[in-house]
Design an enzyme around this catalytic site. Structure first.
Site: not given
Ligand code: PLP
Length: 428
Positions: A20, A148, A242, A271
């Site tokens: 990014y 996202y 999610d 994560k």
């Protein structure tokens, strides 16, 4: 920056492509040599208090001795083994434990190595669920603005159109249905009409429960999740949560879906799954979904199998992380962080150009009308001795649950002081 960057940085930098980042203008990354607890040590000896927990993964702080010992023991026994035709204790124990922790119908665990892949697997399961039942044409997904779900092609297509760069990739991406989250009566009416129009071509609704993370830390209430469950049932659609960001205590309950007392048909985790130790992800489906894949016909099987799926080191780390959730008061720590963030970030509300201050669980957000010079803002946080990464229009904190009071106050104090200075009219 240190006056003297280490050789590995100056020599390797011309060969690295950073995430990014506009490589032409991005400031060089800070060289890190060690982590411990909520602290990051830079090559020049400076320590930063970490407000981000490495993209929300290091929920027990860095280098937790219990996780480290579990990984070291597993490294001696078996660092990796293929998961095709072979099984190992860390993965099977982890599957059993995840099934026990998640809401009841979620029962069958498929491991992969990253969050994006876990979402892709969930999407594949959902499409094939209908095919296996002999129902054709249900190939699309309903997802939400602000959402996202990853950076791979299938997941990009279900991200917010700006986040997923839909315009840039419009010729490559499948066209999905991106709706407003049905957070009020008007939007619910519109959402219902949309489902009515598209139900026959939709496999599943996909949502990040309670908090849309990378899309801007946007919150919605449990009632919206209950509504989504009802709407999915009414239109005979699958519902995928999610929980890659929200899972493992971040929103205040172990899983965000618990706050709504709603169970999805498929959930994705990653994560914080290994406590930030290494990459691992899981897609967990209900028995009802799993059973549609059972057949004498091999063609009905789930055709997926990442090379490093269920890596034993990662599974050992995840089991150790679950031990810590069982044995240490993580949710109480999250509640304490929530209270401190609420109190501490409140003064930001009075700063010019702050449009919102919001806190949910161990997530604190200050939203501005815009951030003009994000690199300058990042630089000021480092100068203040903290690692805080604003993105889009927000400055946020998601510290490790184990952060001590002094470091937490230092993070909050830095956000307030840096923003006050950055937003003061004389500075603009
Ligand atoms: C980070 C994230 C992903 C993608 O995970 P990766 O491991 O980066 O591929 C997907 N969904 C959500 C909600 C995330 O926060």
């Amino acid at each position: 920056m240190s006056p003297d960057p280490p050789d590995w940085l100056s020599q390797g930098l011309p060969h690295i492509w950073l995430p990014y980042a506009q490589m032409k203008t991005a400031p060089p990354p800070l060289p890190v040599v060690r982590t411990n607890g909520a602290r990051i040590t830079l090559a020049d000896g400076r320590e930063l208090v970490d407000g981000i927990a490495s993209w929300w993964t290091a929920c027990h702080g860095y280098n937790h001795p219990h996780i480290r010992e579990a990984v070291i023991a597993q490294l001696g026994a078996m660092p990796h083994i293929m998961f095709g035709g072979l099984a190992h204790e860390p993965a099977l124990t982890l599957a059993l434990r995840l099934a026990a922790l998640l809401p009841k119908p979620l029962d069958r665990v498929f491991f992969s190595d990253s969050g994006s892949v876990a979402v892709e697997v969930a999407m594949k399961m959902a499409v094939q669920f209908w095919l296996n039942r002999g129902i054709a044409g249900r190939n699309r997904f309903v997802a939400f603005k602000g959402g996202y779900h990853g950076d791979t092609f299938a997941t990009m297509a279900v991200c917010d159109p700006d986040e997923g760069m839909h315009r840039l990739f419009s010729k490559v991406l499948p066209s999905q249905i991106i709706a407003e989250l049905p957070t009020d009566a008007l939007r619910r009416e519109a959402f219902d009409a949309l489902l009515e129009r598209h139900a026959g071509e939709v496999a599943a609704i996909l949502v990040e429960p309670l908090v849309q993370g990378a899309g801007g830390m946007i919150f919605h209430d449990p009632e919206t999740l209950r509504y989504l469950r009802e709407a999915a049932d009414r239109h005979d659609l699958l519902l995928i949560f999610d929980e890659i960001f929200t899972g493992f205590g971040r929103t205040g309950t172990l899983f965000a879906c618990e706050a709504a007392d709603v169970a999805p048909d498929i959930v994705t985790l990653s994560k914080a799954l290994t406590g930030g130790t290494m990459g691992l992800a899981a897609t967990i489906a209900t028995a009802a979904i799993f059973e549609t894949f059972l057949s004498e016909d091999f063609g009905r099987a789930l055709m997926h199998g990442p090379t490093f799926m269920a890596n034993p080191l990662a599974c050992a780390a995840a089991n150790a992380s679950l031990d810590l959730f069982a044995r240490e008061p993580r949710l109480e720590q999250a509640a304490k962080i929530e209270a401190a963030l609420r109190l501490g970030l409140e003064p930001c509300r009075n700063f010019s150009r702050v449009v919102d201050v919001r806190v949910k669980g161990a997530i604190g957000v200050v939203e501005l009308d815009r951030i003009d010079d994000i690199n300058e803002l990042k630089r000021r946080f480092v100068a203040a001795g903290v690692w805080v990464r604003p993105f889009g229009k927000i400055v946020y904190l998601t510290p490790a649950f184990t952060i001590d009071e002094a470091d937490l106050q230092r993070l909050i104090g830095a956000v307030v002081a840096v923003l006050k200075d950055y937003l003061s009219p004389t500075q603009r």
